[in-house]
Design a protein around this motif. Structure first.
Motif: not given
Length: 281
Positions: A165-194
């Motif tokens: 019904k609702s969603v909130s967040a503290f200091a979220p990673i809002v865009s893994p497509l645009n940050c180093p944490w996202g680049d590392k994790a998404m590449s590892a878990y989902l592969g190179p196809d962005r």
């Protein structure tokens, strides 16, 4: 539905806190979580909390101070672990990949794919387990989280508005497509196809018209957060929402960092906000 084993029980703020374990079909491993319920028969509205990098089910449970506020609003709290764990589960020496860093995605790449299915775990196995074992109201359920868990809360809610019904967040990673944490994790878990990453990027999901049922999303961000400029970038979700004609409320808190000192200060605001969005008993 897997059976739930209660490992420990504690009395706190007029309710009952349980540390629990169950077997997950999604991860193929035992998974742990905590659940706090107010006194009474219920069924109670509840919030699912998703924690950040390196955390277990225990960090939020011990440090957040959430239960006093949950008691005031008659809202139960569920807090799962952040990844599968145990013998035979892949890991990495880095803190931001592997065990403790599931990123709430279903991995498709080796060696992560067999067990790292945290998207399915939270949206299917966890909810089925707690709804079946405790007096919780599945029709009045919200989700929130911190950092990696904030990313998880945003993306799971935007993709599954029928569950939350609702969603909130503290200091979220809002865009893994645009940050180093996202680049590392998404590449590892989902592969190179962005293109495959878009389903796990809150900004992209808003751009793609997902989760229009939410009339607002609350985000708190500390301005003394060392990850603010390089990893978190809340201005990206504000821009995505503005372009899509959606409402996202980002509260920038002067002097606050990325720690639980920040979260415990504003956690009461978030519980009250969720209660006002249809969770109140």
């Amino acid at each position: 539905m897997s059976s739930v084993e209660t490992l420990a029980t504690h009395r706190v703020h007029g309710g009952t806190l349980r540390y629990c374990k169950h077997d997950s079909a999604s991860t193929g491993t035992p998974m742990k979580f905590t659940v706090w319920t107010p006194d009474g028969q219920g069924p109670f509205p509840y919030l699912v909390w998703l924690s950040g990098l390196t955390c277990t089910e225990d960090n939020f449970t011990v440090k957040s101070g959430v239960y006093q506020h949950a008691a005031q609003h008659g809202v139960a709290i569920v807090a799962p672990d952040t990844s599968p764990r145990g013998e035979g589960v892949a890991d990495d020496p880095a803190y931001d990949l592997g065990q403790g860093a599931g990123f709430y995605v279903d991995a498709t790449q080796a060696p992560w794919a067999p067990h790292f299915k945290m998207y399915s775990y939270v949206t299917k196995d966890l909810l089925a387990a707690v709804d079946g074992a405790f007096p919780l109201d599945a029709g009045r359920r919200g989700i929130f989280g911190h950092s990696m868990g904030g990313h998880g809360a945003l993306t799971l809610a935007l993709r599954n508005p029928e569950l939350f019904k609702s969603v909130s967040a503290f200091a979220p990673i809002v865009s893994p497509l645009n940050c180093p944490w996202g680049d590392k994790a998404m590449s590892a878990y989902l592969g190179p196809d962005r293109a495959a990453w878009r389903a796990h990027d809150a900004c992209a999901l808003i751009e793609d018209g997902q989760g229009t049922a939410f009339d607002d999303i609350l985000i708190d961000q500390g301005l003394a957060d060392s990850f603010l400029e390089n990893q978190l970038k809340p201005e990206l979700i504000e821009a995505a929402a503005a372009k899509a004609g959606r409402k996202v409320t980002v509260r920038r808190q002067e002097g606050y960092d990325h720690s639980y000192f920040f979260m415990t200060t504003f956690i009461g605001d978030h519980v009250a906000w969720h209660a006002g969005k249809g969770l109140k008993a």
